[in-house]
Design a protein around this motif. Structure first.
Motif, short mmCIF file in Angstrom:
data_model
loop_
_atom_site.label_atom_id
_atom_site.label_comp_id
_atom_site.label_asym_id
_atom_site.label_seq_id
_atom_site.Cartn_x
_atom_site.Cartn_y
_atom_site.Cartn_z
N TYR A 212 -13.69 45.25 -20.08
CA TYR A 212 -12.41 45.86 -19.68
C TYR A 212 -12.76 47.18 -19.00
CZ TYR A 212 -7.75 47.92 -19.93
OH TYR A 212 -6.54 48.50 -19.60
N GLN A 213 -12.27 47.36 -17.82
CA GLN A 213 -12.62 48.58 -17.08
C GLN A 213 -11.45 49.03 -16.22
OE1 GLN A 213 -16.58 48.10 -15.54
NE2 GLN A 213 -16.44 49.98 -14.37
N GLU A 214 -11.32 50.32 -16.11
CA GLU A 214 -10.26 50.86 -15.25
C GLU A 214 -10.86 51.95 -14.36
OE1 GLU A 214 -8.16 52.15 -18.75
OE2 GLU A 214 -8.40 54.25 -18.17
N ALA A 215 -10.24 52.14 -13.22
CA ALA A 215 -10.67 53.22 -12.31
C ALA A 215 -9.43 53.72 -11.57
CB ALA A 215 -11.71 52.71 -11.33
N PRO B 27 -21.08 49.47 -8.41
CA PRO B 27 -20.70 50.57 -7.52
C PRO B 27 -20.45 51.84 -8.35
CG PRO B 27 -19.34 48.63 -7.12
CD PRO B 27 -20.07 48.41 -8.40
N VAL B 28 -21.09 52.93 -7.98
CA VAL B 28 -20.86 54.19 -8.72
C VAL B 28 -19.81 55.04 -8.01
CG1 VAL B 28 -23.07 54.34 -9.90
CG2 VAL B 28 -22.87 55.24 -7.58
N ARG C 241 -17.62 60.44 -12.81
CA ARG C 241 -18.54 60.92 -13.86
C ARG C 241 -18.78 59.83 -14.91
NH1 ARG C 241 -15.55 65.87 -13.77
NH2 ARG C 241 -14.44 65.20 -15.64
N SER C 242 -17.70 59.20 -15.39
CA SER C 242 -17.87 58.19 -16.45
C SER C 242 -18.61 56.97 -15.92
CB SER C 242 -16.53 57.81 -17.07
OG SER C 242 -15.70 57.22 -16.09
N THR C 243 -18.37 56.61 -14.64
CA THR C 243 -19.07 55.45 -14.07
C THR C 243 -20.56 55.74 -13.93
OG1 THR C 243 -17.06 54.92 -12.83
CG2 THR C 243 -19.06 53.82 -12.12
N VAL C 244 -20.89 56.93 -13.45
CA VAL C 244 -22.31 57.29 -13.28
C VAL C 244 -23.01 57.28 -14.65
CG1 VAL C 244 -23.87 59.20 -12.69
CG2 VAL C 244 -22.04 58.57 -11.12
N SER D 178 -26.95 54.37 -18.26
CA SER D 178 -27.40 53.77 -19.52
C SER D 178 -27.67 52.27 -19.34
CB SER D 178 -26.37 54.01 -20.62
OG SER D 178 -25.17 53.35 -20.31
N GLN D 179 -26.81 51.58 -18.60
CA GLN D 179 -26.99 50.14 -18.38
C GLN D 179 -28.25 49.87 -17.56
OE1 GLN D 179 -24.95 47.58 -19.71
NE2 GLN D 179 -24.33 49.36 -20.88
#
Lengths: 45, 330
Positions: B39-42, B231-232, B269-272, B277-278
């Motif tokens: 689950y992801q949001e942007a 994609p970052v 920031r949260s995506t980077v 980590s991944q």
């Protein structure tokens, strides 16, 4: 002969480990209960 | 005893040496996959943006337009389609929801994207759709495959409902990460009106009945971390025009939407952070562990050979441990 058996044991152990881990795989998890958003989340600092 | 130790070391040497390629070329392609429950949001923003006022049919500039993009993995549907196709499948139900500065809805476009969890090749099902229309995707959408290559990919365009090449344009540095930059240009194309319109009483069908057509162009930009394929950062220079028909009076065309849409800072920031980590997990399976196991295997083999060589001395004893010779009498 004993060296060959030792090498075979090592190879078999590696194969068994990899095959077991890949057969188990990762759990699928569950569909998130969170909705598809129709409001803009506030900007976090 | 030394002979026994060298045999045990040899077994371990073969174990680790064999584990190295098995992990990289057998386990990794089978274990590394997109989880079906993601689950992801942007949030993306255009500041400022031009929007059409459907009351006056005049374009007006607004301070900000926000787009919330949500992806939700549908595990039950993934299992159903997986059983039918015999593949490990991910189903993403997504919504691109655009909101004006007054908090009112501007557009609301749902999609269902189905793909192979390992390779990210599209998987087809009758429920695959874009804005309520059945589609058959080619190429990718939202995310690139793990271990992204420096080449062009086919990328699905939601508005045109077709795929077109997205070009690799070079390697960049984005906030400390090495990323591949991709760009896609969709030339001016006539598209359908969105299924859900922002004003009550105005529908896609009523607009189409006036003969006024919707045209669209975009330049889509992605900065993709190649190990994870995530994609970052993303940007889109998006324009929509209404052209012809009876709705525009004596005008040939009117801007329906124009804006340079960029990812909001907190989501960058949260995506980077997430991708960093991944990335380590993927590198662990593709690089750190395979090379580490290979090195360990070689070291253990060398140690086993050394012990074996020492145990094969003619008297079978270590010279250091041999008793001192008796003194010779004069």
């Amino acid at each position: 002969m004993r060296a060959l058996i030792a090498a075979a044991v090592g190879l078999a152990a590696a194969l068994a480990l990899v095959l077991t881990v890949t057969a188990i795989g990762a759990p699928a998890g569950e569909t998130s209960p969170k909705p598809l958003l129709t409001t803009v989340p506030p900007e976090s600092p | 005893m030394r002979r026994k130790a060298s045999l045990v070391l040899l077994a371990f040497a073969v174990f680790f040496a064999a584990l190295s390629p098995l992990l990289r070329f057998y386990a990794f392609p089978r274990l590394a996959k997109i989880p079906p429950s993601q689950y992801q949001e942007a949030v993306l923003e255009a500041k400022p943006a031009t929007l059409i006022d459907y009351g006056t049919m005049q374009p007006k500039e607004v301070d900000k337009l926000s787009i919330v993009q949500t992806l939700k993995g549908n595990v039950e549907e993934a299992e159903r389609i997986g059983k039918r196709t015999g593949r490990d499948v991910v189903v993403w139900d997504t919504l691109a929801y655009a909101e004006g500065p007054d908090g009112k809805m501007v557009s609301k476009i749902p999609e269902r994207y189905i793909f192979d969890a390992h390779t990210q090749e599209p998987v087809h099902d009758k429920t695959e759709m874009a804005d309520g229309h059945e589609v058959k995707r080619e190429g990718i959408e939202f995310k690139w495959p793990l271990l992204t290559e420096k080449r062009d990919y086919d990328y699905f365009d939601l508005r045109v409902r077709k795929s077109a090449p997205i070009h690799y344009k070079g390697t960049r540095n984005f906030r400390g990460l090495e990323v591949y930059y991709f760009e896609q240009t969709i030339p001016w194309t006539q598209v359908d009106y969105p299924s859900v319109m922002p004003v009550k009483g105005i529908t896609a069908k009523s607009l189409a009945g006036t003969g006024t057509k919707l045209w669209y162009t975009t330049v889509r930009k992605f900065w993709v971390e190649p190990v994870t394929g995530a994609p970052v950062y993303g940007e889109e220079i998006h324009e929509e025009e209404m052209r012809g028909g009876t709705l525009l009076g004596d005008r040939d065309k009117v801007t329906a939407f124009a804006g340079h849409v960029k990812m909001r800072e907190d989501y960058i920031r949260s995506t980077v952070d997430l991708v960093k980590s991944q990335r380590q997990l993927v590198l662990l399976m593709t690089s750190y562990l395979p090379w580490g196991f290979l090195g360990l295997g070689i070291t253990l083999l060398a140690l086993a050979l050394f012990l074996e060589a020492r145990s094969r001395r003619p008297d079978g004893q270590d010279p250091a441990r041999q008793p001192a010779p008796d003194p010779v009498e004069a």
